[in-house]
Design a protein around this motif. Structure first.
Motif, short mmCIF file in Angstrom:
data_model
loop_
_atom_site.label_atom_id
_atom_site.label_comp_id
_atom_site.label_asym_id
_atom_site.label_seq_id
_atom_site.Cartn_x
_atom_site.Cartn_y
_atom_site.Cartn_z
N ALA A 44 0.83 -1.21 0.00
CA ALA A 44 0.00 0.00 0.00
C ALA A 44 0.87 1.26 0.00
O ALA A 44 0.58 2.23 -0.69
CB ALA A 44 -0.93 -0.01 1.21
N GLU A 63 2.13 2.23 -3.33
CA GLU A 63 1.15 2.80 -4.25
C GLU A 63 0.94 4.31 -4.05
O GLU A 63 0.25 4.95 -4.83
CB GLU A 63 -0.20 2.07 -4.06
CG GLU A 63 -0.14 0.60 -4.45
CD GLU A 63 -1.45 -0.13 -4.12
OE1 GLU A 63 -1.49 -1.35 -4.22
OE2 GLU A 63 -2.43 0.57 -3.76
N LEU A 119 -3.16 6.15 2.13
CA LEU A 119 -4.17 5.23 1.59
C LEU A 119 -4.81 4.46 2.75
O LEU A 119 -4.14 4.12 3.73
CB LEU A 119 -3.52 4.26 0.60
CG LEU A 119 -2.85 4.90 -0.63
CD1 LEU A 119 -2.28 3.83 -1.53
CD2 LEU A 119 -3.84 5.78 -1.40
N ARG A 168 -6.54 1.15 4.35
CA ARG A 168 -6.59 -0.30 4.22
C ARG A 168 -7.23 -0.87 5.49
O ARG A 168 -7.16 -0.26 6.57
CB ARG A 168 -5.18 -0.90 4.05
CG ARG A 168 -4.52 -0.54 2.73
CD ARG A 168 -5.25 -1.21 1.55
NE ARG A 168 -4.57 -0.95 0.30
CZ ARG A 168 -4.80 0.09 -0.49
NH1 ARG A 168 -5.72 0.98 -0.11
NH2 ARG A 168 -4.16 0.24 -1.62
#
Length: 957
Positions: free
Chosen positions: A222, A225, A233, A235
């Motif tokens: 993650a 990215e 991000l 998750r």
């Protein structure tokens, strides 16, 4: 302050108020949490994501700042530590909360087998892997390198590697960052938020709680990215039936000054917790606690107000007095607890402030004494008394070192009883002086070492049993020593040492200023070569002596001494040898006069002597004869014996004159009279000299020639058919400092009469050839250089040899030189022989001012003349007067008929230029084409015409 008064720091008031304030805060937080819980329960999951994203970004910024701070701290600790001991380095590194351990690895072993030094953090250098080539390059470039290492207890230690110098050896220091400092914010996150830091391989560097298998890899993916800095991000995952959310962002060490870290994943995760039921159950208890806490706080406040009212009033009054400059201590009677401690601390601060202000006032007194004193020694007694009071010492001494004899010094001392400041002579050995010169701080001398230092003997006589010493430097020289003696063998306090250093700094400033003033005075008043008084100091002393002679009725005399033919020494053995000779002359002059007389150098080879209190006027003549005889003794310079001769002019004052300028003028005239009478003699000033001054003395040519005050200007010569600049004529100018620019008609007659024209002409020849050679190197030189020579120069038997030698030294072709002479030189045999010798060398010869003399025209056929120069007087009436035109035309035709070139001088109009061009005249010079130019102006003209020639040739090509 009494010994019974408390001196510890003020006890905190928090224990007295902790319980009621804690209850109050808990109640407030509970009510706020209950109100917030209702709002949080209604929010969407996106609000929770925003909160955790902000926490993640903040943690990344904090982590970046911590690593940068640690790097900066390590650099500051290791800066300049080439001679630092390992223990000192470890102690300095671990004194802060930033570091918790240190490993030293030798540089040579860092890229093979590991080092053997033990780490302060519980791990050994042998447990660390070696460094690869890229890491070595980063370390050699001065960057820090991040290393991670398992601590053996399931955790990861973070190290910063940095190249350092320990005891002159190059090593790699592995500084372990303190976990409590590096991850401090991770333990202080709000609520149930947990943070985890994972490297790019999925290994946890830091984690607040255990993560399930596979979650770490998911969080790393993650973070990879993330496309923009600061982006987070979201998750989620399930763990033991509980849902977790995480905000994941990336922390790249490539953006920091630290190498080798790669990228880390920073995850902030939490699980949703319902706080509303807990808050509702706690509300009654919290309300009751709030009420009880408020009552307890009120009671405590009333009690404290009654106990502290009187001490606070006394403290307030003392602060008011302090604002008015009055130091008032607080009465501690009836004061207990924290207020007593506070009042005692205030009294202690007042005492220290009074002491510091008194010290500052004493230092200000020292500054005043040093600034007001015209000489340092005048202020030493007052300064030393104040130094003794400041340092609370038994005795104080300042040892002033002789600048010219560093082994000898004078010691000024003030003892416990004060009084006069006795002076003692002390000797310093070279080893001691060198040691003190290298000392950069105070030197404490214990009782059993006092006998090693001779300059401390006066302090021992005053009862000192231990001493502190400060060297006082003036530039790079040890100028003085400040020594403070104590009657107690115990070492002085830090405050006493600091005050002693302040006093030494003030003495250093005063000595430096005194030496600088002395240097500036000597620079302004003494000759740098001979160390004799210069013109400025000479005039001052002459003024004083004139006043003394006028007031006392005594006679004094001024001797003007000028060396004869000194230029020959410079020309034959060089200026360095000439300077050595001048130094010897100065020593002999000083040895020829009595103490109190003044010998000065005015410049060049000119000296003056002021004789005081003469028994008779004849005494000055005897001294002058002694000077002449003393200078004639041979002086061996550069392997050759030189016999120095001098001409001396004598004037007696106030008989001959009653002003400085008149005295100097009289002595100067008498000196020139001595030179006219055959040199190497002394001549008294006579009033008849003033009425019949020689033109030479009036002209100042002797002095101007010695000082090279002359300059050359150059007038271009142009080819009339092509318009090309083909030559220049060198013209002598005298930019006199007193009379401005002087032209040859103003001084050449005097030069001819005195014979100086020979020496002056030699200077013109040498200077012009050197300038033409410089132009040839620059690619600007014209093809011809014309110089005027006098008949006296041509009478010299070696004149042709001098011309040849000058051309060789300048590396000039012989045909580039043209010598112009007048018709009068052809009437004598010796000049005619010189002309034939010059022609044999290949030098061009031009008959100057043609038509103005009375020589026969047969000279044009009998002598080697290459060119005729039409005098400017012929051109004044051309082309308006027909007879002048016919005469000029006849000269041109006659010269061409004899195969000689024609050069017209003094061409000032375009009509004259057109006339000469039409009649076939070869060359011309004059104001219509160019006036005589200085070197810089002529170079600009030559450069511009050179560019035009190159351009024309390129176009023709």
């Amino acid at each position: 302050m009494n010994a019974a008064e408390p001196t510890s720091r003020l006890p905190p008031l928090w224990p007295h108020l902790a319980w009621p304030i804690g209850l109050l805060l808990c109640a407030v937080l509970a009510l706020t949490g209950w109100a917030a819980a209702r709002s949080i329960a209604a929010r969407a999951d996106g609000d929770d994501t925003t909160r955790m994203s902000a926490i993640a970004r903040h943690f990344v910024y904090t982590l970046d700042d911590r690593l940068t701070t640690a790097d900066g701290w390590i650099r500051s600790v290791t800066a300049g530590d080439a001679a630092l001991q390992e223990g000192d380095l470890r102690r300095r590194a671990l004194d802060s909360a930033i570091l918790s351990g240190l490993v030293l690895v030798p540089w040579d072993a860092a890229f093979g087998a590991a080092g053997t030094a033990s780490a302060g953090g519980g791990i050994r250098a042998s447990d660390l892997r070696g460094f690869d080539a890229s890491e070595g390059i980063a370390l050699a470039a001065g960057r820090s390198l991040l290393r991670l290492q398992s601590d053996g207890a399931g955790g990861v230690a973070v190290y910063l590697a940095h190249v350092i110098e320990v005891r002159g050896r190059r090593q790699i220091g592995l500084f372990e960052l303190a976990p409590g400092w590096l991850w401090q914010d991770a333990d202080e996150l709000p609520g149930h938020v947990v943070v985890a830091v994972i490297d790019e391989h999925g290994e946890a560097i830091f984690r607040g709680s255990q993560l399930p298998a596979g979650v770490s890899a998911m969080l790393v993916r993650a973070s990879q990215e993330v496309r923009h800095p600061g982006e987070a991000l979201l998750r989620g995952w399930q763990q033991s039936g509980t849902a977790w959310r995480a905000a994941v962002t990336q922390f790249s060490l490539d953006a920091t000054p630290i190498a080798g870290g790669g990228s880390w994943a920073v995850a902030v995760y939490d699980r949703p917790v319902s706080v509303a039921p807990a808050v509702r159950s706690l509300v009654p208890a919290l309300l009751m606690g709030l009420l009880l806490g408020a009552l307890a706080l009120l009671g405590l406040s009333l009690y404290a107000a009654r106990r502290w009212r009187a001490p606070l009033a006394r403290l307030h009054a003392a602060l008011g007095s302090l604002r008015e400059g009055v130091f008032q201590r607080v009465d501690l009677g009836g004061t207990v607890g924290p207020m007593r401690t506070l009042a005692a601390a205030y009294n202690l601060a007042i005492d220290e402030l009074q002491q510091r202000l008194a010290a500052q006032a004493c230092l200000a007194e020292i500054d005043r004494l040093l600034l007001e004193a015209t000489e340092l020694e005048q202020a030493l007694e007052g300064v030393l008394l104040r130094v003794r009071n400041l340092t609370a010492s038994q005795a104080v001494a300042v040892t002033l070192i002789d600048r010219d004899a560093p082994a000898h010094a004078r010691s000024f001392i003030v003892g416990a009883q004060g009084g006069d400041c006795p002076v003692s002579r002390v000797n310093l050995d070279e080893e001691l002086t060198q040691r003190l010169q290298e000392l950069r701080s105070e030197l404490t001398v214990p009782p059993h070492h006092l006998d090693r230092y001779s300059f401390l003997a006066p302090l021992q006589e005053q009862g000192a049993v231990s001493c502190c010493v400060w060297p006082i430097m003036a530039g790079e020289r040890l100028a003085a020593i400040l020594a403070v003696g104590y009657g107690d063998p115990a070492p002085p306090s830090r405050e006493q040492l600091a005050l002693g250093a302040e006093c030494a700094a003030r003495l250093r400033f005063a000595l430096t200023n005194a030496e600088r003033d002395e240097h500036l005075y000597r620079q302004a008043h003494f000759d740098s070569l001979t160390a004799l008084p210069n013109r400025v100091l000479f005039r001052h002393r002459l003024s004083e002596e004139l006043r003394h002679a006028s007031d006392s009725g005594q006679r004094s005399a001024l001797l003007y001494v000028d060396l004869d033919h000194f230029k020959n020494v410079n020309d034959s053995v060089g200026h360095v040898a000439g300077d050595q000779l001048l130094t010897i002359v100065a020593q002999r002059l000083r040895g020829s006069v009595k103490e109190g007389d003044t010998v000065a150098r005015l410049g060049g080879d000119e000296f003056t002597v002021i004789l005081r209190d003469l028994p008779s006027a004849e005494t000055a003549g005897l001294v002058a004869e002694r000077i002449i005889e003393g200078l004639q003794r041979p002086v061996n310079i550069a392997g050759r014996d030189h016999h120095v001769r001098a001409s001396v002019g004598i004037t007696v004052f106030p008989d001959d004159a009653d002003s400085i300028d008149a005295i100097m003028r009289n002595a100067d005239l008498a000196m020139y009279q001595a030179k006219d009478a055959g040199r190497s003699r002394a001549v008294y000033y006579d009033s008849k000299i003033a009425r019949a001054q020689s033109p030479i003395a009036q002209s100042g040519l002797f002095r101007a020639l010695r000082r090279r005050e002359f300059a050359l200007h150059y007038q271009p010569q142009f080819h009339l058919r092509s318009g090309e600049l083909i030559g220049v004529e060198a013209l002598l100018r005298w930019p006199s400092p007193r009379q401005g620019m002087r032209f040859p008609k103003d001084f050449l007659p005097a030069a001819e009469e005195s014979g100086l024209i020979v020496e002056l002409g030699a200077w013109v020849l040498e200077s012009a050839c050197r300038q033409l050679a410089l132009w040839r190197e620059q690619g600007l030189a014209p093809s011809r250089l014309a110089l005027n020579v006098s008949a006296q120069q041509l009478r010299q038997a070696d004149f042709a040899q001098l011309v040849h030698q000058s051309l060789q030294q300048a590396r000039l072709p012989v045909q580039t030189l043209e010598l112009d002479f007048t018709e009068g030189a052809l009437a004598e045999q010796r000049p005619r022989e010189s002309l034939r010798a010059l022609a044999a060398l290949g030098v061009r010869l031009a008959l100057d001012d043609f038509g103005t003399g009375y020589s026969s025209l047969t000279h044009l056929r009998q002598h080697p003349i290459d060119a005729l120069k039409i005098d400017g007087s012929f051109m004044q009436e051309v082309p308006d007067d027909p007879q002048a035109c016919r005469l000029a035309e006849t000269i041109i035709d006659m010269a061409h008929g004899l195969g000689k070139q024609v050069i017209a001088e003094g061409v000032e109009t375009l009509a004259q230029l057109d006339f000469l061009r039409e009649r076939g005249c070869d060359l011309a010079q004059g104001y219509v084409m160019s006036r005589p130019l200085g070197v810089a102006e002529l170079e600009e003209l030559l450069a511009s015409r050179h560019g035009m020639v190159v351009l024309n040739r390129s176009a023709a090509g």
